[in-house]
Motif scaffolding. Sequence first.
Motif, mmCIF file in Angstrom:
data_model
loop_
_atom_site.group_PDB
_atom_site.id
_atom_site.type_symbol
_atom_site.label_atom_id
_atom_site.label_comp_id
_atom_site.label_asym_id
_atom_site.label_seq_id
_atom_site.Cartn_x
_atom_site.Cartn_y
_atom_site.Cartn_z
ATOM 1 N N VAL A 73 0.835 -1.203 0.000
ATOM 2 C CA VAL A 73 0.000 0.000 0.000
ATOM 3 C C VAL A 73 0.870 1.254 0.000
ATOM 4 N N ALA A 77 0.770 3.830 -3.012
ATOM 5 C CA ALA A 77 0.360 5.220 -2.792
ATOM 6 C C ALA A 77 1.410 6.193 -3.295
ATOM 7 N N ALA A 83 -4.308 6.250 -5.641
ATOM 8 C CA ALA A 83 -4.225 5.409 -4.445
ATOM 9 C C ALA A 83 -3.886 6.222 -3.205
ATOM 10 N N LEU A 91 -7.301 -0.145 1.469
ATOM 11 C CA LEU A 91 -6.354 -0.659 0.476
ATOM 12 C C LEU A 91 -5.487 -1.761 1.059
#
Length: 124
Positions: A73, A77, A83, A91
Motif C-alpha cells: 500500500v 500510494a 491510491a 487498500l
Amino acid sequence: MTEPTSTAAGAALGALSAVPAIWLGAQTDALMVGLFAAMLATAQIRTIDSVRVAAAAAFFSALAAGYGSPLLVAVGASLIPVAARVEPHSLRLLAAFAIGALMPTLWPLIQRRAARRVEQEVQE
C-alpha cells in the motif's frame, strides 16, 4: 480439488503458526484476510494434496499478507496518485486478500526460478 479436511487443517495450522508473527509486528487483520484468501486459493489448486502442503501454503500466504500488505500500500500510494487519496486501511485489506490469494500459486514459481538461477550460477 483438494480434500476439505486438508484445507481446513492447513488453515488451522496456519492460524496457530501466525500467532508469533503478531508479536513481531504483523497486521492482525491482514493476517486473517490473507489466511482466508489462502484457504480459498488452496481449495482450487490441484497440486496441494496433503495437510502439510496445505498448512505451508496457508502459513506463508498469511505471513506474506500480514507483512507485505502495508508495504504494498505504501509503494502503491507513492507510485499511483489515485491510491494516495483512498483510505490506507481499505487498500491494505484489499492488498492482503490479493497477496493471500496469489501466494500459493506464485511461491512455487518463485522457488523454481530461484533454483534455475542458482543452477546457472553453479554451472558458470
